[in-house]
Design a protein around this motif. Sequence first.
Motif, PDB file in Angstrom:
ATOM      1  N   TRP A  33      15.621   9.773 -47.506  1.00 36.86           N
ATOM      2  CA  TRP A  33      15.571   8.360 -46.863  1.00 36.86           C
ATOM      3  C   TRP A  33      15.891   7.368 -47.926  1.00 36.86           C
ATOM      4  O   TRP A  33      16.773   6.346 -47.773  1.00 36.86           O
ATOM      5  CB  TRP A  33      14.402   8.008 -46.333  1.00 36.86           C
ATOM      6  N   GLY A  34      15.347   7.344 -49.278  1.00 42.16           N
ATOM      7  CA  GLY A  34      15.505   6.316 -50.153  1.00 42.16           C
ATOM      8  C   GLY A  34      16.843   6.523 -50.664  1.00 42.16           C
ATOM      9  O   GLY A  34      17.656   5.425 -50.905  1.00 42.16           O
ATOM     10  N   GLY A  35      17.514   7.761 -50.761  1.00 40.78           N
ATOM     11  CA  GLY A  35      18.882   7.896 -51.282  1.00 40.78           C
ATOM     12  C   GLY A  35      20.015   7.434 -50.296  1.00 40.78           C
ATOM     13  O   GLY A  35      20.739   6.734 -50.675  1.00 40.78           O
ATOM     14  N   ILE A  36      19.610   7.654 -48.919  1.00 39.70           N
ATOM     15  CA  ILE A  36      20.792   6.932 -48.085  1.00 39.70           C
ATOM     16  C   ILE A  36      20.519   5.619 -48.157  1.00 39.70           C
ATOM     17  O   ILE A  36      21.530   4.669 -47.926  1.00 39.70           O
ATOM     18  CB  ILE A  36      20.038   7.433 -46.672  1.00 39.70           C
ATOM     19  N   ALA A  37      19.272   4.869 -48.233  1.00 37.70           N
ATOM     20  CA  ALA A  37      19.064   3.540 -48.065  1.00 37.70           C
ATOM     21  C   ALA A  37      19.790   2.803 -49.414  1.00 37.70           C
ATOM     22  O   ALA A  37      20.606   1.926 -49.331  1.00 37.70           O
ATOM     23  CB  ALA A  37      17.704   3.128 -48.223  1.00 37.70           C
ATOM     24  N   PHE A  38      19.716   3.643 -50.564  1.00 40.03           N
ATOM     25  CA  PHE A  38      20.171   3.179 -51.880  1.00 40.03           C
ATOM     26  C   PHE A  38      21.882   3.134 -51.565  1.00 40.03           C
ATOM     27  O   PHE A  38      22.384   2.016 -52.010  1.00 40.03           O
ATOM     28  CB  PHE A  38      19.909   4.040 -53.101  1.00 40.03           C
ATOM     29  N   GLY A  67      16.048  -1.925 -53.999  1.00 38.84           N
ATOM     30  CA  GLY A  67      14.957  -2.377 -53.172  1.00 38.84           C
ATOM     31  C   GLY A  67      14.906  -1.797 -51.940  1.00 38.84           C
ATOM     32  O   GLY A  67      13.923  -1.092 -51.303  1.00 38.84           O
ATOM     33  N   GLY A  68      16.150  -1.312 -51.501  1.00 44.98           N
ATOM     34  CA  GLY A  68      16.071  -0.333 -50.279  1.00 44.98           C
ATOM     35  C   GLY A  68      15.540   1.172 -50.502  1.00 44.98           C
ATOM     36  O   GLY A  68      14.721   1.530 -49.647  1.00 44.98           O
ATOM     37  N   ALA A  69      16.003   1.645 -51.680  1.00 40.17           N
ATOM     38  CA  ALA A  69      15.560   2.983 -51.785  1.00 40.17           C
ATOM     39  C   ALA A  69      13.888   2.983 -51.873  1.00 40.17           C
ATOM     40  O   ALA A  69      13.127   3.962 -51.403  1.00 40.17           O
ATOM     41  CB  ALA A  69      15.971   3.430 -53.427  1.00 40.17           C
ATOM     42  N   LEU A  70      13.269   1.923 -52.501  1.00 42.44           N
ATOM     43  CA  LEU A  70      11.839   1.743 -52.543  1.00 42.44           C
ATOM     44  C   LEU A  70      11.285   1.782 -50.806  1.00 42.44           C
ATOM     45  O   LEU A  70      10.558   2.547 -50.907  1.00 42.44           O
ATOM     46  CB  LEU A  70      11.278   0.612 -53.363  1.00 42.44           C
ATOM     47  N   ILE A  71      11.872   0.976 -50.116  1.00 47.32           N
ATOM     48  CA  ILE A  71      11.379   1.026 -48.871  1.00 47.32           C
ATOM     49  C   ILE A  71      11.702   2.417 -48.158  1.00 47.32           C
ATOM     50  O   ILE A  71      10.711   3.033 -47.378  1.00 47.32           O
ATOM     51  CB  ILE A  71      12.212  -0.028 -48.047  1.00 47.32           C
ATOM     52  N   GLY A  72      12.892   2.979 -48.353  1.00 51.88           N
ATOM     53  CA  GLY A  72      13.281   4.227 -47.858  1.00 51.88           C
ATOM     54  C   GLY A  72      12.147   5.295 -48.231  1.00 51.88           C
ATOM     55  O   GLY A  72      11.543   6.062 -47.613  1.00 51.88           O
ATOM     56  N   TRP A  73      12.035   5.376 -49.519  1.00 52.14           N
ATOM     57  CA  TRP A  73      10.967   6.390 -50.255  1.00 52.14           C
ATOM     58  C   TRP A  73       9.560   6.227 -49.527  1.00 52.14           C
ATOM     59  O   TRP A  73       9.124   7.076 -49.183  1.00 52.14           O
ATOM     60  CB  TRP A  73      10.904   5.983 -51.677  1.00 52.14           C
ATOM     61  N   LEU A  74       9.137   5.006 -49.500  1.00 49.25           N
ATOM     62  CA  LEU A  74       7.783   4.567 -48.936  1.00 49.25           C
ATOM     63  C   LEU A  74       7.629   5.066 -47.232  1.00 49.25           C
ATOM     64  O   LEU A  74       6.838   5.805 -46.984  1.00 49.25           O
ATOM     65  CB  LEU A  74       7.286   3.177 -48.926  1.00 49.25           C
ATOM     66  N   LEU A  75       8.825   4.885 -46.665  1.00 47.38           N
ATOM     67  CA  LEU A  75       8.689   5.217 -45.279  1.00 47.38           C
ATOM     68  C   LEU A  75       8.799   6.958 -45.167  1.00 47.38           C
ATOM     69  O   LEU A  75       8.098   7.286 -44.320  1.00 47.38           O
ATOM     70  CB  LEU A  75       9.818   4.624 -44.365  1.00 47.38           C
TER      71      LEU A  75
END
Lengths: 638, 261
Positions: A33-38, A67-75
């Motif tokens: 998810w983090g990778g996709i968001a990034f 920033g997106g990767a962090l949110i994706g990672w946490l989710l």
Amino acid sequence: MATEMGAQHTGEKEESAPQHRPSLPPVLRGMVWGGIAFALLNFFVIAIQRPEYGALVSEVSVSVGMGGALIGWLLGIGGYETWLLPWFGRPAAWREPEGWQRYFSFSTDHKVIGIQYLITATGTFLVAGMVAMAMRYNLMTPSLNLFPTSVAYESAVSIHGTLMLFAVSVVAIVGGFGNYFVPLMIGAKDMVFPRLNGISYWLIPFGVLTILLSPLLGGFVTGWTGYEPLAARSPSGQIFYYIGVFTLGLSSLLTAVNVIATTVFLRAPGVTWGRLPMFVWAMLVTSLLNLYWVPSIGTTFILGLLDRLVPTDFFGQGGLPLAWQSLFWLFGHPEVYIIMLPAWGIWLEVLPVFARKTLFAQRWALIGFIVIMLMSNLVWAHHMFTDMGNAEMIPFMLFTELISIPTGFMYLVALGTMWRSRIRLTTPMILVLMSLFNFLIGGLSGVFLADGPVNLAVHDSYFVVAHFHYTIIGGMVFAWLAGMYYWLPKITGHAINEVWGKINAVAIFIGFNATFGQMFLAGMHGMNRRIALYPAYLAHQNLWISISAFVLGAAFASTMVNFGIAWVRGRQVGANPWDAKTLEWKTASPPPKENFEEIPVVTEGFYGYGNAGAEPEIFVPRVAVAADPPAPPTGVSG
Amino acid sequence: MRHIWIFGAIWVVLTAIAEWALSSYIASDPFYSVEGVQAHIALDAFDFLLRLVVPVGTFVTVFILYSILRFRADRSSQQDSPHQFRYNPAFTWSWVGVSIALNLLFVIHPGITGLQQLWASAAHAQASSEVDVEVSASQWEWQFSYPQYGLEDVVNQDGQDELVLPEGKTVKFTLESEDVVHGFWIPALGQKKDVIPGMTRTIYFTPTVADDTSHNPMMRVQCTVICGAGHPYMEADVRVLPQAQFDAWVQQQKKLSASGS
């Protein structure tokens, strides 16, 4: 570590409504998810920016992407089920994995989180330590040998310092032992905010990886201090420094909120402020410092990042380069106490147990904690004596000297406790005594650095490098190791080999003092900091420093092996192998899921040895605590 | 009481031995090479502090070792110490008193007095304005100009930047940076000052020994604040010359710059 709790789990959680069993293991899902968001955000920004040279990344796109990767990672790691769905009114349907997989997933159990912190901090310590070994290998000769360029070496220095300061020394004891033992020592079942706790841990691996990935963008050459305006000209890896440290700071902040709230609200009946164990006091004071100063450094790092991205030029030629230094050290010096207060907490827990004697002048340790907390922000500019006029130095010289008075109270208490005691020289005790000695050298060398004229002679040289390694490794890391030897039997239920423990402790002590003791001399001999090459006359000293450093590195590695062996197949221990009195030893090793079968009721202080009498003399509670509901005092007995 | 007397005796004896050993260490020059007035001010402060912190260091160290040796439990014993006390006003208040006194002393001497001496050396130079050197720091080069003599960016015969100073005179350095923060340090002269872009700073050095980088590598200009790829290379040679030779050097440089332009 598959304990009886694993069995407890199955079946119990089936009743809650829809179970989302993620199709991927949480860590993997977080990465995906983090990778996709990034990727999405990065290419979105690139599409808007359209860099003329056709690049697929820019500093802006990477920052937004991170920033997106962090949110994706946490989710992905579990925040989706535990945070996002509840926000939209859906039930928090998260099935915590069992067995070893708990440690690779979002968890709300403070003991799991504590172990996650400890393992991560240890791993980061080893990685950053390997970087230091590489640096010392390079410095064996006056010219570049291991590192291809000066920038590569400086990036290694930066990564070593940033990780050790922001991801190890402020995290290991607070995040690891703090999470694990604050609830246990105050007789609570968990932290006040378990979900916050779970999310705050998972910020750490993200921050560490971000900093480790900085070489992908060329590394960064500023060292852990990130001085402007060099940072604005550093390779693009600098943005990973800002983002990584900001993320790590966020984690410290959330932990601070949790520790403070837990200590205030979840103390078991009878754990009055006067009886609060010194380690918990240290955690509380550290967390108050974090609450104050982490937002400050977070804001500073955002300003630094904006200086690169917009660029806003807060700290460049159009702004104030010196402002960065003040803002940085306004956090940076309290940070020294954020590092050391937990270590002192460990000193004061370990000493009475192995001296078999009540804490001496406990009130003075507490006064020391609080005065240090209040004064820690008054001394920052002693990092900047080379930046100021003579008269400006005087107030900071004064405060810097004065803060060593409350620091000295720790020694007052430690030595008074040892006097006429009955010392058992176990590994934790030996390490605490070594920490006392090392921090003494660190503190006394600080007296020289606090002095204006001497500071101008040795500032920014290896004298300073030696000084702060004496405080941080010598003080904090030795105390951390003492804590590991002291508390790992509680955490794992397995004893650690004492013979190897003592051999390793002595080896670390010798390697450490040989390495950093010589650095004092190298600094006075004209060796300045953060250089990959140096004049040939320093070669002999540097060779011996490097050899000593390798001894130190080997001793640390050997210690880790000892821990690993104990964890896997150490002798089983009972609830209280050290015959200690604080509450964590009143429950099984390892503690059950809910910590205590029933919440203990404490009727006297935790440092009452021999005929010392029950009640500590600090803050005798005004109202006698009524055991309500009346429960048999399973707590401390005299 | 017996323990106090034995401990006290060991502490006094070991402190005396340590102070005696210190004398030979101090005589051998902890700063390795001290060739300027300001460096001596710093070294004097260093030596003074060293003498005063050693008793503190030995007190704590001897205390720890004494406790380990004398208060160690028998291997079989699991009992608590029979001596339990939570407070000792004499020990506590003398500890607090001594630490306050020592720290205040350190602020006044050698702290403020040392700074006062540094001021005095600067004030002397301002009054007599003996030699001015303008230092320009940039990534990754030091450049030296002598406005009094009309010399700009002086170099030696190999074309390298070089700082040449007269022996026994107080030199005023005006420091400016063209890009990032640098640190101006001459180890043998014992002082440094950061060079901040957008600001002009001054530092004073009074070299007292005719020396140069090839004979004493601590007599060099070294950048001390990390400034990028060339940071370790950012050094310059220094030559301290007797006045007559310095004057000759100035004349020679003037001739060179005249012929060069």
